[in-house]
Enzyme design. Structure first.
Site, short mmCIF file in Angstrom:
data_model
loop_
_atom_site.label_atom_id
_atom_site.label_comp_id
_atom_site.label_asym_id
_atom_site.label_seq_id
_atom_site.Cartn_x
_atom_site.Cartn_y
_atom_site.Cartn_z
N ARG A 93 -18.98 14.62 -29.12
CA ARG A 93 -19.22 13.43 -28.29
C ARG A 93 -17.90 12.86 -27.76
O ARG A 93 -17.90 12.07 -26.82
CB ARG A 93 -19.93 12.31 -29.08
CG ARG A 93 -21.31 12.64 -29.61
CD ARG A 93 -22.22 13.18 -28.57
NE ARG A 93 -22.22 14.64 -28.64
CZ ARG A 93 -22.67 15.42 -27.66
NH1 ARG A 93 -23.12 14.90 -26.54
NH2 ARG A 93 -22.64 16.74 -27.77
N ASP B 79 -35.27 21.82 -20.01
CA ASP B 79 -34.03 21.27 -20.55
C ASP B 79 -34.13 21.23 -22.07
O ASP B 79 -35.23 21.10 -22.61
CB ASP B 79 -33.88 19.84 -19.98
CG ASP B 79 -32.52 19.25 -20.29
OD1 ASP B 79 -31.60 20.02 -20.62
OD2 ASP B 79 -32.38 18.02 -20.18
N GLU B 80 -33.02 21.31 -22.77
CA GLU B 80 -33.01 21.20 -24.24
C GLU B 80 -34.04 22.13 -24.89
O GLU B 80 -34.81 21.72 -25.76
CB GLU B 80 -33.30 19.75 -24.67
CG GLU B 80 -32.42 18.72 -24.05
CD GLU B 80 -31.12 18.49 -24.81
OE1 GLU B 80 -30.76 19.35 -25.66
OE2 GLU B 80 -30.45 17.49 -24.54
N LYS C 210 -24.39 21.06 -18.25
CA LYS C 210 -25.75 21.55 -18.33
C LYS C 210 -26.67 20.88 -17.31
O LYS C 210 -27.38 21.57 -16.56
CB LYS C 210 -26.26 21.28 -19.76
CG LYS C 210 -27.70 21.55 -19.97
CD LYS C 210 -28.12 20.93 -21.28
CE LYS C 210 -28.07 19.42 -21.17
NZ LYS C 210 -29.10 18.74 -21.98
N THR C 211 -26.65 19.56 -17.26
CA THR C 211 -27.52 18.84 -16.33
C THR C 211 -27.16 19.19 -14.90
O THR C 211 -28.01 19.32 -14.03
CB THR C 211 -27.41 17.33 -16.56
OG1 THR C 211 -27.58 17.07 -17.94
CG2 THR C 211 -28.47 16.58 -15.77
N GLN D 93 -26.88 22.86 -31.03
CA GLN D 93 -27.22 21.44 -31.02
C GLN D 93 -28.68 21.22 -31.38
O GLN D 93 -29.27 20.19 -31.02
CB GLN D 93 -26.93 20.83 -29.66
CG GLN D 93 -25.44 20.76 -29.35
CD GLN D 93 -25.16 19.97 -28.09
OE1 GLN D 93 -25.35 18.77 -28.04
NE2 GLN D 93 -24.71 20.66 -27.05
#
Length: 789
Positions: free
Chosen positions: A648, A223-224, A39-40, A254
């Site tokens: 994770r 973002d997010e 994503k980043t 998420q």
DNA sequence: GGACAGAGGCAGGGA
DNA sequence: GCCTCTGTCC
């Protein structure tokens, strides 16, 4: 699209989905980015691609994140891709960018240039002070609740005047809200929500300003996005003019912050309201082996409200997900300490081992285990650097140097270190200040007597300090303050004051690196970037169609504040540093550098990844948490939280739970989490025998576990030798003979299943699920229950 | 003003 | 069980 564009080296290492997202045309887009899907990378490459293809200049981009960490990472990665001055770009957190915006337009926003920011603690004490002043009953209106009410209202975009009032209680709360706003305005301070709300209102109500920014930011990247609240979404809309494009990246699976106002529904609203034509799913996962990923997918598939997404990986199945049942929370801790040590012996760096839990209270027993085994560990969470009491005291002195009318700071240190100014004196001073409508600082001159003399001495001390520090560097100012305030002296006299003195000295270092690294005081210099097809960073406002009368804020350093257009007045380094301290609360305590096992809540693990992950305390009532079970959305959010926990892990995942746990000083008997029943059996490996469904040990309490200490002579790991906990199972059979998972019969409610047991002896009670009558709590001393075979 | 004791409360957390 | 807040006593 031009072929040379798609062949850009920036795009080389992207998969098809990522490349499609990065090279989307100039239109609104929603990117559904699964965990570990890069994503980043997509966000930063998108910016780099827009710049390098010459479509826009660095001044035309705004990228917003939630955390400073994410913002920094974005800037670092972007700087590595392109020779661009990232510090000058509008990349930052929602609050950081709002701060920058309000500093630039402080007059229009109705704020003093040097307004200071209240953190959560400051806000709470401001509310408490107000309540005392207006005789608000703390029993009926707890300060925390009012604080929550005020912030919540602002995050909905509501001012007191717009609040719905139905009851007398509502009326009182709104009244306090109103008074709180007046107090903040009088003192020249803003809380976090106010940064957002005031920016939003200025953009909404001031057409030239709004148009200026709309012409400026062609591309807005978020973002997010699933974590945005109502106000943040409205704020984004202000920037999204015709011809601009909003590039929202998020993952509805998420979304774990609904409890603090995040609206996952913003994603659907965005698609509808912006008529988003481009939706791209990033489903290729680069992080985990497929046993881990399959578990995550299977689990999250149980949620009903999803946009729909399924992660896949090219990596093989990897190791199975290991599941361990312990008799007690102590035994669970013992087991995972042993397992973690074994992993470390096998060469896994300790910082690649994470132990996750649902709530902070669970860390204690694990810490004890790690401590006794001498395993280095690091706990995330807890007090951050700038939140520590001694640092807050020091900052209060500094704030008073900057603004004597800051009553919150005044009250914090007026009698710290103690100088004979008791509560009585302070109350009198507050009365005087209210009567004259002045700040506490200014009201001091009206006081008399011994108390008045002490107060006058305090004010004189502050004022003298202000004179003495005029013209000094930030570092020198802080050093003088530390001496003159008496803080150092005070902590030196205290028995355990050593750490606090260390922290105060660290404050000097923090200021020093703020000055040098952040480049405060130097105008950020724009780099012409000829390599980028002649894109020049600094363009005249007029050439960009911007309003030249508005402040030019193309390339500010992160905390650089444009000088006042008329007076040329600008923010002092001290005021800038204080802002920095409020917006970036700093690291939490940790022996950095030491290779340590990582302990944290699942929430704080979001966005991180580790080779090996332990998710602990997977019990009904704990994870999913009891309070979430009341409503359906709550359970779905818990499931998303579990999904975050699972994803994770890169290589190895452990899930553990305990039959009993000491919680709030009471032993609770727990059923294993329902989430186990939602995982694919084929991906799992039960290290302890799997019991019949819905928990309850098939072997009974304390049985089924060899009580001999798993001999550590062998090289086999504890978990691979079938169920040999390092400590003997505690004999904890409760007198009533009930166990979670057991079927019982009740004369009135019929047959039911025991969910939870609590207390002992006369106080023992059980939560029982009766299919016909629902869940009930029964006192075992009263209820007549008979076990059903 | 500071030390101490008792009561009450207790998720998750960024800026 | 532990931490925080409050009240009391010296």
């Amino acid at each position: 699209m031009h072929p040379e564009v798609t062949e850009s080296p920036l795009l080389q290492h992207l998969n098809d989905e990522q490349r499609a997202a990065v090279t989307l045309p100039n239109a609104h887009a929603l990117i559904l980015a699964g965990a570990g899907s890069g994503k980043t990378r997509v966000l930063t490459t998108r910016i780099a691609w827009l710049l390098s293809t010459g479509q826009i200049g660095p001044g035309n981009v705004m990228a917003v994140t939630f955390t400073n960490k994410a913002a920094k990472e974005m800037m670092t990665r972007l700087a590595a891709m392109l020779p661009v001055n990232v510090r000058g770009m509008w990349i930052g957190t929602f609050h950081g960018l709002c701060n920058r915006f309000l500093r630039a337009h402080y007059k229009l926003a109705g704020l003093p240039q040097g307004f200071q920011i209240l953190d959560t603690q400051d806000q709470l004490s401001a509310v408490k002070r107000l309540m005392k002043q207006h005789n608000v009953d703390e029993e009926r209106f707890p300060a925390k609740e009012l604080q929550w009410f005020i912030s919540g209202a602002k995050e909905e975009g509501l001012r007191p005047g717009a609040m719905e009032v139905r009851t007398e209680e509502d009326r009182r709360k709104v009244e306090i809200f109103q008074l709180y706003e007046e107090q903040c305005q009088r003192e020249g301070v803003v809380d976090f929500a106010e940064l957002m709300l005031r920016s939003y209102e200025l953009l909404r109500d001031n057409d030239p300003i709004r148009e200026h920014y709309r012409r400026r930011f062609h591309h807005i990247l978020i973002d997010e996005f699933q974590d945005t609240n109502k106000l943040q979404y409205a704020w984004i809309k202000m920037f999204a003019g015709p011809g601009n494009s909003v590039f929202a990246v998020g993952d509805d699976d998420q979304s774990i912050y609904a409890f603090r106002g995040a609206r996952v529904g913003n994603m659907a609203d965005f698609v509808r309201e912006f008529q988003v034509g481009h939706q791209i799913k990033l489903e290729q996962n680069y992080r985990s082996f497929s046993n881990i990923l399959d578990s995550a997918n299977a689990l999250i598939a149980h949620n009903k409200t999803r946009l729909g997404k399924n992660l896949r990986t090219d990596q093989g199945p990897g190791e199975p997900v290991r599941i361990y049942e312990a008799p007690t929370d102590m035994a669970e801790a013992q087991w995972l300490v042993e397992e973690a040590r074994q992993l470390a012996r096998e060469g896994i760096p300790r910082h690649e081992i994470a132990i996750l839990y649902r709530s902070n209270a669970q860390s204690r027993v694990i810490e004890t285990g790690l401590f006794n085994a001498a395993v280095p560990y690091r706990v995330y969470g807890g007090l951050r650097f700038f939140e520590r009491a001694e640092i807050k005291h020091a900052l209060s002195y500094l704030r008073l140097l900057e603004n004597p009318n800051d009553d919150t700071s005044f009250l914090r240190v007026v009698n710290f270190p103690a100088r004979g100014i008791g509560a009585r004196s302070v109350e009198q001073l507050q009365d005087a200040a209210r009567a004259s409508g002045s700040s506490l600082h200014d009201a001091v001159q009206a006081t008399t007597g011994k108390a008045g003399a002490n107060l006058a001495a305090f004010v004189a001390k502050i004022d003298a300090m202000r004179v003495e520090t005029a013209g000094l560097t930030l570092r020198e100012i802080i050093e003088v303050m530390l001496q003159r305030s008496g803080l150092i002296e005070h902590y030196r006299a205290e028995r355990d004051g050593g750490d606090r003195i260390d922290n105060l000295e660290e404050l000097v270092n923090a200021a020093e690196s703020f000055v040098t690294q952040e480049g405060f005081g130097r105008d950020a210099v724009a780099l012409p970037i000829d390599e980028l097809g002649g894109t020049v960073l600094r363009q005249s406002p007029a050439s960009q169609g911007l309003d030249p009368s508005l402040p030019e804020i193309n390339e500010p350093a992160p905390d650089y504040v444009p000088p006042d257009a008329e007076t040329g007045e600008t923010l002092s380094p001290l005021a800038a540093f204080l802002t920095h301290a409020a917006l970036e609360s700093g690291d939490n305590q940790a022996q950095a550098g030491q290779d340590a096992v990582q302990l944290m809540t699942v929430h704080s693990a979001k966005g991180l990844e580790f080779d090996c992950v332990f998710v602990t305390g997977l019990e009904e009532g704990l994870f999913p948490s009891e309070r979430s079970l009341a409503d359906y959305d709550g359970l779905e959010e818990e499931r998303r939280l579990m999904y975050v926990a699972i994803t994770r892990a890169r290589k190895r995942l452990y899930l553990s739970y305990s039959q009993t746990r000491l919680l709030h000083g009471q032993t609770r008997y727990n059923v294993r989490s329902r989430f186990f029943d939602e995982l694919p059996e084929g991906a799992l490996k039960w290290l302890t025998p799997k019991n019949q469904s819905f928990g309850g040990s098939a072997f009974g309490f304390g049985m089924g576990y060899p009580t001999s200490r798993g001999s550590s002579a062998g090289t086999s790991r504890a978990s691979e030798t079938f169920a040999s906990p390092p400590v003997p199972a505690q004999k904890a059979e409760p007198a009533h003979g009930l166990r979670a998972g057991m079927k019982v019969f009740h004369a009135k409610f019929g047959e039911g299943t025991v969910l939870t047991l609590e207390g002992s002896g006369q106080d023992a009670r059980a939560q029982i699920n009766f299919p016909r009558h629902g869940q009930k709590w029964l006192a075992l001393a009263v209820a007549k229950l008979t076990p059903v075979p």
